[in-house]
Write a protein that holds these residues in place. Structure first.
Motif, PDB file in Angstrom:
ATOM      1  N   LEU A   1       4.583   1.961  -1.761  1.00 27.02           N
ATOM      2  CA  LEU A   1       3.333   1.978  -1.024  1.00 27.02           C
ATOM      3  C   LEU A   1       3.411   0.951   0.090  1.00 27.02           C
ATOM      4  CD1 LEU A   1       0.703   2.118  -3.915  1.00 27.02           C
ATOM      5  CD2 LEU A   1       1.364   3.988  -2.401  1.00 27.02           C
ATOM      6  N   ARG A   2       2.706   1.217   1.179  1.00 28.09           N
ATOM      7  CA  ARG A   2       2.654   0.272   2.289  1.00 28.09           C
ATOM      8  C   ARG A   2       1.200  -0.060   2.574  1.00 28.09           C
ATOM      9  NH1 ARG A   2       7.552   2.258   6.347  1.00 28.09           N
ATOM     10  NH2 ARG A   2       9.160   2.231   4.714  1.00 28.09           N
ATOM     11  N   ILE A   3       0.905  -1.341   2.526  1.00 26.25           N
ATOM     12  CA  ILE A   3      -0.449  -1.817   2.767  1.00 26.25           C
ATOM     13  C   ILE A   3      -0.394  -3.076   3.623  1.00 26.25           C
ATOM     14  CG2 ILE A   3      -1.331  -0.883   0.591  1.00 26.25           C
ATOM     15  CD1 ILE A   3      -1.231  -3.720  -0.561  1.00 26.25           C
ATOM     16  N   VAL A   4      -1.537  -3.427   4.207  1.00 24.06           N
ATOM     17  CA  VAL A   4      -1.606  -4.679   4.961  1.00 24.06           C
ATOM     18  C   VAL A   4      -1.772  -5.833   3.980  1.00 24.06           C
ATOM     19  CG1 VAL A   4      -2.504  -3.675   7.089  1.00 24.06           C
ATOM     20  CG2 VAL A   4      -4.090  -4.384   5.282  1.00 24.06           C
ATOM     21  N   LYS A   5      -1.341  -6.992   4.402  1.00 23.58           N
ATOM     22  CA  LYS A   5      -1.452  -8.180   3.572  1.00 23.58           C
ATOM     23  C   LYS A   5      -2.891  -8.691   3.587  1.00 23.58           C
ATOM     24  CE  LYS A   5       1.038 -12.529   2.830  1.00 23.58           C
ATOM     25  NZ  LYS A   5       1.998 -13.499   3.441  1.00 23.58           N
ATOM     26  N   HIS A   6      -3.259  -9.408   2.537  1.00 26.91           N
ATOM     27  CA  HIS A   6      -4.564 -10.070   2.414  1.00 26.91           C
ATOM     28  C   HIS A   6      -5.726  -9.087   2.251  1.00 26.91           C
ATOM     29  CE1 HIS A   6      -2.409 -13.659   3.338  1.00 26.91           C
ATOM     30  NE2 HIS A   6      -2.247 -13.387   4.616  1.00 26.91           N
TER      31      HIS A   6
ATOM     32  N   GLN B   1      -7.440  -7.402  -0.614  1.00 26.32           N
ATOM     33  CA  GLN B   1      -7.441  -7.406  -2.075  1.00 26.32           C
ATOM     34  C   GLN B   1      -7.806  -6.049  -2.663  1.00 26.32           C
ATOM     35  OE1 GLN B   1      -6.227  -9.913  -3.950  1.00 26.32           O
ATOM     36  NE2 GLN B   1      -5.714 -10.777  -1.944  1.00 26.32           N
ATOM     37  N   GLN B   2      -8.636  -5.285  -1.967  1.00 26.85           N
ATOM     38  CA  GLN B   2      -8.976  -3.951  -2.462  1.00 26.85           C
ATOM     39  C   GLN B   2      -7.744  -3.058  -2.489  1.00 26.85           C
ATOM     40  OE1 GLN B   2     -11.497  -1.485   0.004  1.00 26.85           O
ATOM     41  NE2 GLN B   2     -12.316  -0.391  -1.766  1.00 26.85           N
ATOM     42  N   LEU B   3      -6.962  -3.061  -1.398  1.00 25.22           N
ATOM     43  CA  LEU B   3      -5.755  -2.245  -1.349  1.00 25.22           C
ATOM     44  C   LEU B   3      -4.713  -2.739  -2.347  1.00 25.22           C
ATOM     45  CD1 LEU B   3      -5.278  -1.571   2.477  1.00 25.22           C
ATOM     46  CD2 LEU B   3      -6.189  -0.031   0.730  1.00 25.22           C
ATOM     47  N   ARG B   4      -4.607  -4.051  -2.511  1.00 23.59           N
ATOM     48  CA  ARG B   4      -3.661  -4.596  -3.480  1.00 23.59           C
ATOM     49  C   ARG B   4      -4.010  -4.124  -4.888  1.00 23.59           C
ATOM     50  NH1 ARG B   4      -0.029  -8.926  -4.340  1.00 23.59           N
ATOM     51  NH2 ARG B   4      -0.141  -9.748  -6.458  1.00 23.59           N
ATOM     52  N   GLY B   5      -5.319  -4.148  -5.204  1.00 24.76           N
ATOM     53  CA  GLY B   5      -5.747  -3.686  -6.523  1.00 24.76           C
ATOM     54  C   GLY B   5      -5.469  -2.210  -6.726  1.00 24.76           C
ATOM     55  N   LEU B   6      -5.735  -1.393  -5.704  1.00 28.66           N
ATOM     56  CA  LEU B   6      -5.465   0.039  -5.802  1.00 28.66           C
ATOM     57  C   LEU B   6      -3.965   0.311  -5.908  1.00 28.66           C
ATOM     58  CD1 LEU B   6      -8.006   1.409  -3.149  1.00 28.66           C
ATOM     59  CD2 LEU B   6      -8.118   1.730  -5.637  1.00 28.66           C
ATOM     60  N   ALA B   7      -3.158  -0.491  -5.196  1.00 32.78           N
ATOM     61  CA  ALA B   7      -1.702  -0.331  -5.259  1.00 32.78           C
ATOM     62  C   ALA B   7      -1.187  -0.602  -6.668  1.00 32.78           C
ATOM     63  CB  ALA B   7      -1.029  -1.258  -4.258  1.00 32.78           C
ATOM     64  N   LYS B   8      -1.751  -1.605  -7.332  1.00 34.57           N
ATOM     65  CA  LYS B   8      -1.355  -1.896  -8.711  1.00 34.57           C
ATOM     66  C   LYS B   8      -1.718  -0.734  -9.624  1.00 34.57           C
ATOM     67  CE  LYS B   8      -1.377  -6.958  -8.893  1.00 34.57           C
ATOM     68  NZ  LYS B   8      -1.994  -8.148  -9.547  1.00 34.57           N
ATOM     69  N   VAL B   9      -2.876  -0.154  -9.389  1.00 40.49           N
ATOM     70  CA  VAL B   9      -3.299   0.995 -10.195  1.00 40.49           C
ATOM     71  C   VAL B   9      -2.350   2.168  -9.976  1.00 40.49           C
ATOM     72  CG1 VAL B   9      -5.099   2.734 -10.492  1.00 40.49           C
ATOM     73  CG2 VAL B   9      -5.733   0.330 -10.240  1.00 40.49           C
ATOM     74  N   PHE B  10      -1.988   2.448  -8.736  1.00 40.13           N
ATOM     75  CA  PHE B  10      -1.099   3.569  -8.402  1.00 40.13           C
ATOM     76  C   PHE B  10       0.235   3.439  -9.137  1.00 40.13           C
ATOM     77  CE2 PHE B  10       1.871   6.080  -5.984  1.00 40.13           C
ATOM     78  CZ  PHE B  10       1.134   7.141  -5.496  1.00 40.13           C
ATOM     79  N   GLY B  11       0.802   2.234  -9.130  1.00 37.65           N
ATOM     80  CA  GLY B  11       1.981   1.974  -9.947  1.00 37.65           C
ATOM     81  C   GLY B  11       3.316   2.393  -9.370  1.00 37.65           C
ATOM     82  N   ALA B  12       3.454   2.432  -8.035  1.00 36.65           N
ATOM     83  CA  ALA B  12       4.774   2.692  -7.445  1.00 36.65           C
ATOM     84  C   ALA B  12       5.691   1.494  -7.718  1.00 36.65           C
ATOM     85  CB  ALA B  12       4.636   2.920  -5.941  1.00 36.65           C
ATOM     86  N   PRO B  13       7.001   1.699  -7.758  1.00 33.41           N
ATOM     87  CA  PRO B  13       7.918   0.588  -8.036  1.00 33.41           C
ATOM     88  C   PRO B  13       7.800  -0.572  -7.050  1.00 33.41           C
ATOM     89  CG  PRO B  13       9.069   2.686  -8.186  1.00 33.41           C
ATOM     90  CD  PRO B  13       7.715   2.980  -7.612  1.00 33.41           C
ATOM     91  N   PHE B  14       7.532  -0.245  -5.772  1.00 32.67           N
ATOM     92  CA  PHE B  14       7.469  -1.273  -4.741  1.00 32.67           C
ATOM     93  C   PHE B  14       6.207  -1.126  -3.903  1.00 32.67           C
ATOM     94  CE2 PHE B  14      11.989  -0.353  -5.484  1.00 32.67           C
ATOM     95  CZ  PHE B  14      12.435  -1.623  -5.858  1.00 32.67           C
ATOM     96  N   VAL B  15       5.688  -2.264  -3.456  1.00 31.69           N
ATOM     97  CA  VAL B  15       4.577  -2.300  -2.504  1.00 31.69           C
ATOM     98  C   VAL B  15       5.012  -3.195  -1.359  1.00 31.69           C
ATOM     99  CG1 VAL B  15       2.168  -2.869  -2.086  1.00 31.69           C
ATOM    100  CG2 VAL B  15       2.869  -1.990  -4.333  1.00 31.69           C
ATOM    101  N   LEU B  16       5.129  -2.600  -0.182  1.00 30.64           N
ATOM    102  CA  LEU B  16       5.628  -3.324   0.987  1.00 30.64           C
ATOM    103  C   LEU B  16       4.457  -3.699   1.881  1.00 30.64           C
ATOM    104  CD1 LEU B  16       8.059  -4.247   2.752  1.00 30.64           C
ATOM    105  CD2 LEU B  16       8.080  -1.951   3.732  1.00 30.64           C
ATOM    106  N   TYR B  17       4.309  -4.997   2.128  1.00 32.91           N
ATOM    107  CA  TYR B  17       3.303  -5.440   3.081  1.00 32.91           C
ATOM    108  C   TYR B  17       3.794  -5.123   4.493  1.00 32.91           C
ATOM    109  CZ  TYR B  17       0.799  -8.051  -0.554  1.00 32.91           C
ATOM    110  OH  TYR B  17       0.081  -8.396  -1.673  1.00 32.91           O
TER     111      TYR B  17
END
Length: 323
Positions: A156-161, A163-179
């Motif tokens: 997943l690719r999200i912007v840094k800082h 927190q809503q997207l970070r939380g959703l990314a954790k829920v999604f559960g892809a191996p990597f999250v790239l800021y």
């Protein structure tokens, strides 16, 4: 949160709670004057709730994203127990027909948002998506693949800082999250400006469907729907095998020579500085150059092209991780 009224008005159609409907996202005919039907599949529960929009095919050659959304529809995952699910398997239908990344006018759809009602073909599609579809969504998941023979690890690719997207990314559960920063005039950038949280999924490569990438996308979508209280009870939600690795910084290792290329390390692998990653040879058996890791990290993209030129990106390696 958009818990909408009993009637959803979209593209001139009315969809009541508990209804399913396909609406046509048509913008222009083919050059043969043939009409194009671009279905958007809308499933509404009898119980009000949030609206999730699944999109794919912004680039016409990225068929693995299309396959993920297709499976969500075919398996009935898009039928929510509350709220509304909107599925757009193919946005760039013109590129998909020709299996090309861009529109017939040569424009990259993901660089013309928010578009214009009277602009180029790509710009008109972007404008219609932003004005007619996106306003109804509370959450958006946009599926992409790597390009030009470069295979992306599911990420997943999200912007840094955020927190809503970070939380959703954790829920999604892809191996990597790239800021990564939002690119100018991209779909993700405009949705961010409109206050619409968007997860951008990358996995696999163009002109290719990979089962692991597909399963990662489908399972991630199910986890998001479950988290929002929308997933039908007949579906099970799996726990990711590993925790997400959040990547703050990454770097490409590029070819120092031109030649025939073969990678010897697999996607997702963790490598140490100095490890052999692959080799570049010439057609005559005179040269064999070994490509080694400049530092330790995870391999999140591998160039699968058999021929490379000096300066071509070969491996994308994580450099700075956040736990």
């Amino acid at each position: 949160m958009n818990t909408e009224t009993n009637i959803l008005n979209i593209l001139g159609e009315q969809i009541k709670l508990g209804e399913r409907k396909e609406v046509n996202f048509d913008v222009a005919n083919l050059h043969t004057a043939s009409a194009i039907n671009v279905p958007i599949i809308i499933e509404r529960s009898k119980k009000p709730g949030p609206t999730v929009l699944f999109t794919a095919g912004i680039h016409g050659d990225e068929v693995n994203g299309v396959e993920i959304v297709r499976q969500l529809i075919a398996k009935g995952i898009n039928k929510p127990k509350s709220g509304t699910v909107i599925c757009m398997p193919i946005i760039n239908i013109f590129g998909f027909i020709n299996l090309k990344r861009e529109f017939p006018d040569g424009r990259d759809l993901n660089r013309v948002f928010p578009g214009s009602k009277n602009g180029s073909l790509a710009s008109r599609v972007a404008h219609k998506l932003i004005t007619e579809i996106v306003p109804h969504a509370d959450y958006i998941i946009d599926f992409h693949t790597g390009s030009s023979g470069r295979f992306n690890a599911p990420q997943l690719r999200i912007v840094k800082h955020n927190q809503q997207l970070r939380g959703l990314a954790k829920v999604f559960g892809a191996p990597f999250v790239l800021y990564s920063k939002n690119l100018n005039k991209s779909f993700r950038t405009v949705c961010n400006k409109l206050g619409k949280p968007l997860l951008l999924f990358e996995g696999g490569k163009s002109f290719h469907i990979d089962n692991i990438v597909t399963n990662t996308g489908v399972n991630g979508a199910k986890r998001i729907l479950f988290y929002l209280g929308m997933l039908s009870s007949k579906f099970k939600v799996s726990t990711p095998k590993k925790d997400c690795v959040f990547i703050e910084e990454s770097k490409w290792i590029r070819a120092k020579l031109s030649g025939m290329f073969k990678a010897s390390v697999k996607i997702n692998a963790k490598v140490e500085k100095g490890d052999l990653l692959g080799n570049i040879t010439d057609p005559y058996g005179k040269m064999n150059y070994f490509v080694k890791a400049d530092y330790s990290g995870y391999i999140i993209n591998v160039n699968e092209s058999p021929v490379v030129y000096q300066g071509d990106a070969l491996f994308h390696i994580t450099k700075k991780l956040i736990r």
